[in-house]
Scaffold this active site. Structure first.
Site, PDB file in Angstrom:
ATOM      1  N   ASP A   1       0.782  -1.166  -0.109  1.00  0.00           N
ATOM      2  CA  ASP A   1       0.028  -0.013   0.094  1.00  0.00           C
ATOM      3  C   ASP A   1       0.735   1.386   0.026  1.00  0.00           C
ATOM      4  O   ASP A   1       0.215   2.195   0.157  1.00  0.00           O
ATOM      5  CB  ASP A   1      -1.068  -0.013   1.144  1.00  0.00           C
ATOM      6  CG  ASP A   1      -2.178  -1.056   0.899  1.00  0.00           C
ATOM      7  OD1 ASP A   1      -2.660  -0.947  -0.386  1.00  0.00           O
ATOM      8  OD2 ASP A   1      -2.624  -1.461   1.896  1.00  0.00           O
TER       9      ASP A   1
ATOM     10  N   ASP B   1      -7.341  -3.858  -5.163  1.00  0.00           N
ATOM     11  CA  ASP B   1      -6.869  -2.462  -4.506  1.00  0.00           C
ATOM     12  C   ASP B   1      -5.486  -2.140  -4.897  1.00  0.00           C
ATOM     13  O   ASP B   1      -5.176  -1.092  -4.996  1.00  0.00           O
ATOM     14  CB  ASP B   1      -7.039  -2.596  -3.005  1.00  0.00           C
ATOM     15  CG  ASP B   1      -8.248  -3.343  -2.345  1.00  0.00           C
ATOM     16  OD1 ASP B   1      -8.647  -4.351  -2.940  1.00  0.00           O
ATOM     17  OD2 ASP B   1      -8.704  -3.044  -1.215  1.00  0.00           O
TER      18      ASP B   1
HETATM   19  N1  GLY Z   1      -7.230  -1.647   0.724  1.00  0.00           N
HETATM   20  C1  GLY Z   1      -8.471  -1.793   1.728  1.00  0.00           C
HETATM   21  C2  GLY Z   1      -9.716  -1.039   1.310  1.00  0.00           C
HETATM   22  O1  GLY Z   1     -10.252  -0.608   0.381  1.00  0.00           O
HETATM   23  O2  GLY Z   1     -10.406  -1.389   2.277  1.00  0.00           O
END
Ligand code: GLY
Length: 401
Positions: free
Chosen positions: A117, A176
């Site tokens: 992330d 994501d």
């Molecule tokens: N990346 C985690 C979410 O969108 O909750």
């Protein structure tokens, strides 16, 4: 006489249409300005009681308790990122000072190789800081973060690994992760190693192949065997079911393929983004206000919770997509984004000044199956809402004054 009457009618019609368009435009401008002013005041309220060494995460309205996170949490870049966007919009120095303070505690995460992330964490924060200030140090941080993220690239599956191996998944890749490609592409385009572009392109191509169903909805998780490169399973983690369309995941995909088109101009990404947009906007379970239920297949629709964060991400992505598509589709996407922004700006989703712990939007869903963060404020909802308002002003309002 007859001709001049027709002429007059045509002129009046044109003027009336121009007037309507102007009114609409003015009211969108006013909506954007009002919301940005509100958001700046609201974030100044939020920053008042925030301890110096953490980031805001959400707010418990029953106990009136602000919930914070460490900088290693995937959302740590959104609060500083929102502050930078609001500083750019308002020139309020208090917002800039707070943004700089938060970057100070966040910077160490540039070396974090334990998460996929880093795009969210470092690009939403330092990326905006660099674009606004041009400070070389911020660029160095972004470059270091891209190198850290690239260590998670796995050639045998042509993808970046999302989470580490755990009891449910061997080598999971989640939809994501498309969002983190912006960090890699930006670095490749701004003097960095071209390998970052190759990684991003490979990841995006694998995602098209393995994450998407024929109707252009996306699985949340694809789990791989790293030795054989084969898929072990396709599943969900935060959605209602393995075969359902988890709303935020769909939004991440829409935004992710739009940004990949921005950087590469590869028509395959534009096509993917438009197919995703059409799937979402034509979905029978998309409500009239265009703010999705937390999952398009939630069993209790129409009583299911909405996820304003998914609406905000979609609005921001659709505004960008509308700039790349032919005039008919462009109008559809821009209009849909306007409906979303109007909905989010209404009392149905936007908090009142001094409430909601200082967060801007209410009614987001973090992780429904885990019973966590349901119908609460969340930093990423605020970030993409503010980003969409800024994008609207920058791209669609001529006199931004
Ligand atoms: N990346 C985690 C979410 O969108 O909750």
């Amino acid at each position: 006489m007859m001709i001049s009457k027709i002429k007059l009618t045509i002129i009046c019609t044109i003027l009336a249409l121009a007037g309507i368009a102007q009114t609409r435009k003015q009211s969108m401008r006013q909506l954007a300005d009002d919301n940005l002013r509100f958001a700046a005041e609201q974030y100044k309220y939020l920053m008042k009681d925030l301890p110096p060494d953490v980031m805001p995460r959400t707010y418990n309205d029953s106990s009136k308790h602000l919930i914070t996170s460490k900088t290693s949490w995937w959302c740590s870049g959104f609060y500083p990122g929102t502050l930078w966007l609001l500083y750019k919009a308002t020139k309020d120095e208090a917002l800039k000072a707070e943004a700089e303070k938060r970057l100070g505690i966040l910077e160490k995460e540039k070396l974090n190789t334990g998460t996929h992330d880093l795009g969210f964490m470092i690009f939403c924060s330092f990326g905006n800081a660099y674009k606004i200030t041009g400070d070389q140090h911020y660029k160095d941080v972004i470059f270091t973060a891209a190198a850290s993220l690239s260590t998670r690239y796995r050639p045998s599956i042509a993808s970046i690994q999302s989470w580490n191996k755990n009891s449910n998944f061997n080598c999971p890749v989640i939809i994501d992760n498309m969002m983190n490609l912006e960090l890699l592409e930006w670095v490749a385009k701004n003097g960095g190693d071209q390998k970052f572009n190759e990684i991003a392109v490979n990841h995006a191509n694998t995602t098209i192949k393995n994450h998407y169903r024929p109707d252009y909805s996306s699985y949340h998780v694809v789990d791989y065997d790293l030795e054989t490169g084969k898929i072990i399973k396709k599943a969900t983690h935060q959605g209602y079911a393995d075969e359902s369309a988890w709303a935020r995941g769909q939004a991440w995909g829409l935004y992710g393929f739009t940004l990949m088109y921005r950087f590469t101009k590869d028509a395959a990404y534009l096509s993917q983004a438009t197919h995703i947009a059409d799937f979402l906007l034509n979905h029978p379970n998309l409500p009239a206000d265009k703010i999705p239920y937390w999952d398009f297949n939630a069993p209790d629709i129409p009583n299911a919770r909405r996820d304003a964060s998914a609406g905000a991400i979609m609005a921001s992505a659709l505004l960008e997509l509308s700039r790349y598509t032919d005039s008919k589709k462009s109008r559809i996407y821009k209009n849909a984004a306007e409906v979303m922004l109007r909905s989010l700006s209404s009392p149905a989703y936007r908090a009142k000044l001094g409430t909601n712990g200082g967060f801007i939007l209410e009614h987001n869903v973090g992780h429904f199956p885990n019973h966590s963060e349901i119908d609460v404020p969340l930093t990423y909802a605020d970030y993409y809402f503010v980003e969409a308002l800024c994008r609207y002003k920058e791209w669609f309002i001529k006199d931004r004054g």
